[in-house]
Design a protein around this motif. Structure first.
Motif, mmCIF file in Angstrom:
data_model
loop_
_atom_site.group_PDB
_atom_site.id
_atom_site.type_symbol
_atom_site.label_atom_id
_atom_site.label_comp_id
_atom_site.label_asym_id
_atom_site.label_seq_id
_atom_site.Cartn_x
_atom_site.Cartn_y
_atom_site.Cartn_z
ATOM 1 N N PRO A 86 34.771 47.287 33.793
ATOM 2 C CA PRO A 86 35.797 46.366 34.300
ATOM 3 C C PRO A 86 36.368 45.466 33.213
ATOM 4 O O PRO A 86 37.448 44.885 33.394
ATOM 5 C CB PRO A 86 35.059 45.563 35.375
ATOM 6 C CG PRO A 86 33.631 45.794 35.146
ATOM 7 C CD PRO A 86 33.499 47.128 34.509
ATOM 8 N N LEU A 87 35.700 45.334 32.085
ATOM 9 C CA LEU A 87 36.226 44.502 31.013
ATOM 10 C C LEU A 87 37.393 45.192 30.313
ATOM 11 O O LEU A 87 38.196 44.547 29.632
ATOM 12 C CB LEU A 87 35.127 44.186 29.996
ATOM 13 C CG LEU A 87 33.835 43.612 30.592
ATOM 14 C CD1 LEU A 87 32.820 43.327 29.506
ATOM 15 C CD2 LEU A 87 34.136 42.351 31.389
ATOM 16 N N LEU A 96 40.836 49.753 37.975
ATOM 17 C CA LEU A 96 39.746 48.924 38.478
ATOM 18 C C LEU A 96 39.648 49.065 39.992
ATOM 19 O O LEU A 96 38.576 49.262 40.565
ATOM 20 C CB LEU A 96 40.030 47.462 38.096
ATOM 21 C CG LEU A 96 38.865 46.489 38.028
ATOM 22 C CD1 LEU A 96 37.794 47.010 37.095
ATOM 23 C CD2 LEU A 96 39.360 45.135 37.564
ATOM 24 N N GLN A 144 36.730 50.795 42.428
ATOM 25 C CA GLN A 144 36.096 50.142 43.577
ATOM 26 C C GLN A 144 36.162 51.048 44.809
ATOM 27 O O GLN A 144 35.199 51.173 45.559
ATOM 28 C CB GLN A 144 36.802 48.817 43.881
ATOM 29 C CG GLN A 144 36.597 47.763 42.824
ATOM 30 C CD GLN A 144 37.609 46.648 42.953
ATOM 31 O OE1 GLN A 144 38.493 46.682 43.802
ATOM 32 N NE2 GLN A 144 37.479 45.650 42.094
ATOM 33 N N VAL A 177 36.322 37.958 28.554
ATOM 34 C CA VAL A 177 37.206 38.480 29.600
ATOM 35 C C VAL A 177 36.956 37.681 30.878
ATOM 36 O O VAL A 177 35.814 37.621 31.347
ATOM 37 C CB VAL A 177 36.938 39.973 29.868
ATOM 38 C CG1 VAL A 177 37.868 40.506 30.946
ATOM 39 C CG2 VAL A 177 37.064 40.772 28.591
ATOM 40 N N LEU A 193 36.401 36.793 34.564
ATOM 41 C CA LEU A 193 36.021 37.583 35.726
ATOM 42 C C LEU A 193 36.700 36.992 36.947
ATOM 43 O O LEU A 193 36.314 35.937 37.431
ATOM 44 C CB LEU A 193 34.502 37.581 35.906
ATOM 45 C CG LEU A 193 33.692 38.169 34.752
ATOM 46 C CD1 LEU A 193 32.198 38.151 35.082
ATOM 47 C CD2 LEU A 193 34.135 39.588 34.431
ATOM 48 N N ARG A 194 37.719 37.673 37.413
ATOM 49 C CA ARG A 194 38.425 37.228 38.597
ATOM 50 C C ARG A 194 38.058 38.133 39.771
ATOM 51 O O ARG A 194 37.103 38.879 39.691
ATOM 52 C CB ARG A 194 39.920 37.189 38.302
ATOM 53 C CG ARG A 194 40.238 36.191 37.191
ATOM 54 C CD ARG A 194 41.643 36.336 36.689
ATOM 55 N NE ARG A 194 42.622 36.005 37.717
ATOM 56 C CZ ARG A 194 42.924 34.752 38.088
ATOM 57 N NH1 ARG A 194 42.335 33.722 37.523
ATOM 58 N NH2 ARG A 194 43.832 34.527 39.025
ATOM 59 N N GLU A 228 37.232 41.997 39.154
ATOM 60 C CA GLU A 228 35.992 42.234 38.401
ATOM 61 C C GLU A 228 34.772 41.863 39.241
ATOM 62 O O GLU A 228 33.772 42.574 39.258
ATOM 63 C CB GLU A 228 35.989 41.415 37.099
ATOM 64 C CG GLU A 228 36.977 41.906 36.050
ATOM 65 C CD GLU A 228 38.376 41.339 36.267
ATOM 66 O OE1 GLU A 228 38.521 40.470 37.161
ATOM 67 O OE2 GLU A 228 39.315 41.779 35.573
ATOM 68 N N ARG A 229 34.872 40.744 39.947
ATOM 69 C CA ARG A 229 33.724 40.303 40.749
ATOM 70 C C ARG A 229 33.419 41.324 41.858
ATOM 71 O O ARG A 229 32.261 41.658 42.111
ATOM 72 C CB ARG A 229 34.013 38.935 41.380
ATOM 73 C CG ARG A 229 34.125 37.824 40.338
ATOM 74 C CD ARG A 229 34.464 36.508 40.982
ATOM 75 N NE ARG A 229 34.918 35.557 39.961
ATOM 76 C CZ ARG A 229 35.245 34.300 40.228
ATOM 77 N NH1 ARG A 229 35.178 33.828 41.471
ATOM 78 N NH2 ARG A 229 35.632 33.499 39.266
ATOM 79 N N TRP A 254 34.117 44.432 41.797
ATOM 80 C CA TRP A 254 33.559 45.616 41.120
ATOM 81 C C TRP A 254 32.039 45.479 41.021
ATOM 82 O O TRP A 254 31.277 46.389 41.357
ATOM 83 C CB TRP A 254 34.184 45.771 39.736
ATOM 84 C CG TRP A 254 33.589 46.864 38.899
ATOM 85 C CD1 TRP A 254 32.362 46.823 38.261
ATOM 86 C CD2 TRP A 254 34.132 48.148 38.606
ATOM 87 N NE1 TRP A 254 32.132 48.001 37.589
ATOM 88 C CE2 TRP A 254 33.208 48.830 37.777
ATOM 89 C CE3 TRP A 254 35.329 48.797 38.956
ATOM 90 C CZ2 TRP A 254 33.432 50.119 37.300
ATOM 91 C CZ3 TRP A 254 35.557 50.076 38.469
ATOM 92 C CH2 TRP A 254 34.608 50.738 37.669
ATOM 93 N N TYR A 255 31.594 44.298 40.533
ATOM 94 C CA TYR A 255 30.145 44.118 40.352
ATOM 95 C C TYR A 255 29.424 44.081 41.705
ATOM 96 O O TYR A 255 28.314 44.592 41.845
ATOM 97 C CB TYR A 255 29.848 42.858 39.529
ATOM 98 C CG TYR A 255 30.262 43.015 38.084
ATOM 99 C CD1 TYR A 255 29.762 44.072 37.331
ATOM 100 C CD2 TYR A 255 31.159 42.143 37.481
ATOM 101 C CE1 TYR A 255 30.153 44.252 36.018
ATOM 102 C CE2 TYR A 255 31.541 42.312 36.162
ATOM 103 C CZ TYR A 255 31.041 43.377 35.434
ATOM 104 O OH TYR A 255 31.426 43.571 34.133
#
Lengths: 402, 276
Positions: free
Chosen positions: A43-44, A51, A55, A196, A198-199, A202-203, A205-206
């Motif tokens: 995701p970075l 992205l 997901q 990078v 994390l918006r 990205e969040r 994604w994790y």
């Protein structure tokens, strides 16, 4: 031919330490660690479109694991996966959301903390799966598939008939964004990894990655042990399963409940990904027959019963759909509004993949993977399966979900 | 192969091996009378054979005992427990292990995995405890895998425990089926045609194994079998079915001379010598 004495039931002291259970397979562990590291770092670097596609694939993978368990391991064909997706998404939206007034419609919500709502949604979907157990216990094969398909159409009806829960087919409802112990999975707050920021994408994604890893390990662990053996016995020979002490009806019911729970979890992730719960307006929407078929394609392409195969199948089926949509312009494909849209083209892509699997490798990607690993280890092991049959076998439902 | 030391009819020193009584069992499928008031008793610690020509009702009788069919009349009693009142999956926990005539194993799973299925009633844990691999689940799994490996060794399967059953020759797969039945830790072992499809050497091995395991574990064995050589060689007692009726019940030497058995089963043989 009895080479060893056998004592009566008491275990002989501590027994043998059963070396095979303790042996660590280092190449496999390292390979998985590398895959995980890549998934953490991706995701970075990925642009927003990819992205989001990633997901979506992870959502599909969670659902596909559920289907490969009930269909591949327990031998119960289910076409109800799309329905359980809808149940999970709706349950989360109702449990986590607030009661609001939208026009004439009062939309119900309980305002639970999102984590609790997620768990609640999974439990509720599992109970829906369990409620289907009496049917699952009576029907087999394609008949069970058709009966389970009825649920999809019941979902289609209920989605529109219960706007207090679903928000109705025209507008739907916005699910509460996920948050964990006060940490929001939105654009709020400033955190960064290697510079990078994390918006929300990205969040999420994790979040999805963690859910997928837990779901994967849980399924793999269970299929390796007592439950997996019982399910495979029910799949292969019900009378033998019963003779060995397996309650066949109960095993089928639990398999359906577990599968529904996975689908419900995928349903929660799906509304978080989409930012919207919206029941279908036509039979072929997010929660329609096409979605059930897509999941079926995932587990067939991946190799029936294989858990890593289900993940790979999700990558091909839902991944191709996203990639084709993203790069439609570059590839010179039609737009989403034309008849021959990227989504339709993706149907052809995974349809062809299913046909290729059936024709050339009924064991799917899992069998290809197993054969590749066997070939890599090849020379050292070749004298072990001297019969030659074990290595070449394209066994569809692999042992313990491998 | 070890020599067969235990002579027939040694009985058992175990006190927990109960008697299995088949008590006036009748079974009807529509107009067909598959079993007609069949009664016999498997005494603790004996090898008991159930024989008869094709269609005599052997398999029906076997399936009644193992709970797959419910008798129209009569009872099957193990010690104090009336078996047909139980659901089939409860029988394993009572100490009844059974093998199948046509190999009923998971072909894609390994030998050990198949044998471990026999431990189902002796172990615990569901999807979550297994999935999270809780310490007690892992310990239990390890303990029972060790016992399953012992059983495999007893049946001469040590070298194939990690091989998928589908890759084994038929004779070995047949032994896996017996190993799985033994993994139940049976007090009475039901074997459905253990020698069906085996060649002469494999049949002799199987006969020796049955005698050995009865001696080693002190359990009762009830077997349905076509192979007369095997039956007459190892059985302590033989029950003969013909057209659903019990026509003889006694020690092999007596049964083989019984005129009705000779007529029904062996045709017109005069000296009672059984064709192999």
């Amino acid at each position: 031919m009895s080479e060893t004495a056998l004592a009566t039931p008491e275990f002989s002291a501590a027994g043998r330490p059963a070396g095979r259970l303790r042996r660590r397979n280092w190449p496999a562990i390292i390979a998985w660690a590398v895959v995980l590291l890549i998934l953490v770092l991706l995701p970075l670097y990925l642009p927003p479109g990819l992205l989001s596609a990633g997901q979506y694939v992870m959502v599909g993978a969670v659902g596909a694991i559920g289907l490969t368990l009930v269909f591949g391991q327990a031998g119960q064909l289910s076409l109800a996966h799309a329905f359980f997706l809808l149940v999970g998404g709706t349950a989360y939206s109702v449990l986590a959301g607030e009661t609001t007034q939208a026009g004439a419609e009062r939309i119900v919500g309980f305002g639970w903390p999102p984590l609790l709502a997620l768990i609640g949604a999974v439990v509720i979907t599992a109970l829906f799966g369990l409620a289907f157990a009496p049917v699952a216990g009576r029907l087999k094969g394609i008949y069970l598939g058709i009966a389970s398909l009825a649920l999809v159409y019941i979902g289609f009806y209920l989605g529109r008939a219960l706007p207090a829960l679903t928000g109705g087919a025209s507008s739907g409802r916005n699910p509460e964004p996920f948050s964990l112990f006060g940490f929001p999975f939105t654009n709020e707050g400033d955190i960064a990894l290697f510079g990078v920021p994390l918006r929300q994408p990205e969040r999420l994604w994790y979040l999805f990655l963690v859910v997928l890893v837990i779901g994967y390990l849980l399924a793999a662990g269970a299929m390796r042990g007592r439950v997996g053996r019982a399910w495979r016995a029910v799949r292969d020979h019900e009378a033998a399963a019963a003779a060995m002490g397996v309650n066949v009806l109960r095993a089928k019911a639990v398999a359906f409940a577990v599968s529904a729970a996975y689908a419900g979890l995928a349903g929660v992730l799906l509304v978080l990904w989409y930012g919207l719960l919206k029941p279908d307006e036509s039979e072929f929407g997010n929660y329609g027959l096409n979605t059930s078929i897509a999941f079926l394609a995932m587990v067939l392409i991946g190799g029936l019963g294989s858990i890593p195969g289900a993940v790979a199948g999700a990558l091909i089926v839902w991944g191709s759909q996203q990639i084709l949509t993203l790069f439609a312009a570059d590839l010179g494909l039609g737009t989403a509004l034309s008849g021959f849209s990227p989504t339709v083209i993706s149907l052809y892509v995974y349809g062809l993949a299913v046909i290729a699997v059936v024709l050339f490798e009924p064991g799917g990607l899992a069998a290809i993977g197993r054969n590749t690993v066997a070939a890599l280890r090849g020379r050292r092991r070749s004298d072990m399966d001297s019969s030659g049959a074990s290595g070449r076998r394209s066994a569809p439902p692999g042992k313990d979900g491998k | 192969m070890t020599a067969t030391t235990a002579g027939p009819g040694t009985g058992t020193t175990r006190t927990d091996v109960p008697e299995l009584r088949i008590d006036a069992v009748s079974l009807r499928f529509g107009g067909i009378q598959a079993l007609d008031e069949v009664s016999f008793t498997v005494r603790p610690g004996t090898v008991h054979a159930l024989i008869g020509p094709n269609g005599a009702g052997k398999s029906s009788c076997f399936n009644v005992i193992s709970g797959l069919y419910r008798p129209t009349e009569g009872r099957v009693v193990l010690g104090e427990t009336v078996l047909p009142e139980l659901r089939p999956h409860r029988l394993a926990a009572l100490g009844i292990g059974r093998s199948f005539q046509n190999i009923a194993l998971s072909m894609h799973s390994t030998v050990l995995d198949n044998v471990m299925l026999g431990r189902h009633a002796l172990t615990h844990g569901g999807f979550l405890s297994g999935g999270f691999r809780l310490p007690w689940t892992v310990r239990e799994e390890r303990r029972h895998a060790a016992r399953a490996a012992e059983i495999c060794a007893f049946l001469g399967l040590s070298h194939v425990v990690e091989t998928p059953v589908g890759a084994l020759p038929y004779g070995l797969a047949k032994r896996v089926d017996v190993a799985r039945a033994l993994a139940v830790e049976p007090r009475i072992l039901l074997l459905d045609e253990p020698a069906a499809g085996l060649n002469a050497v494999e049949t002799a091995d199987m006969a020796a194994t049955i005698v050995d395991l009865r001696a080693a574990l002190d359990i009762s064995v009830l077997l349905v079998e076509h192979d007369m050589g095997l039956v007459m060689g190892i059985a302590d007692r033989v029950s003969v079915l013909d057209f659903g009726r019990l026509i003889a019940d006694g020690p092999p030497a007596a049964v083989r001379r019984d005129p009705e058995v000779v007529k029904a089963y062996l045709g017109t043989g005069e000296n009672g010598e059984c064709p192999r």
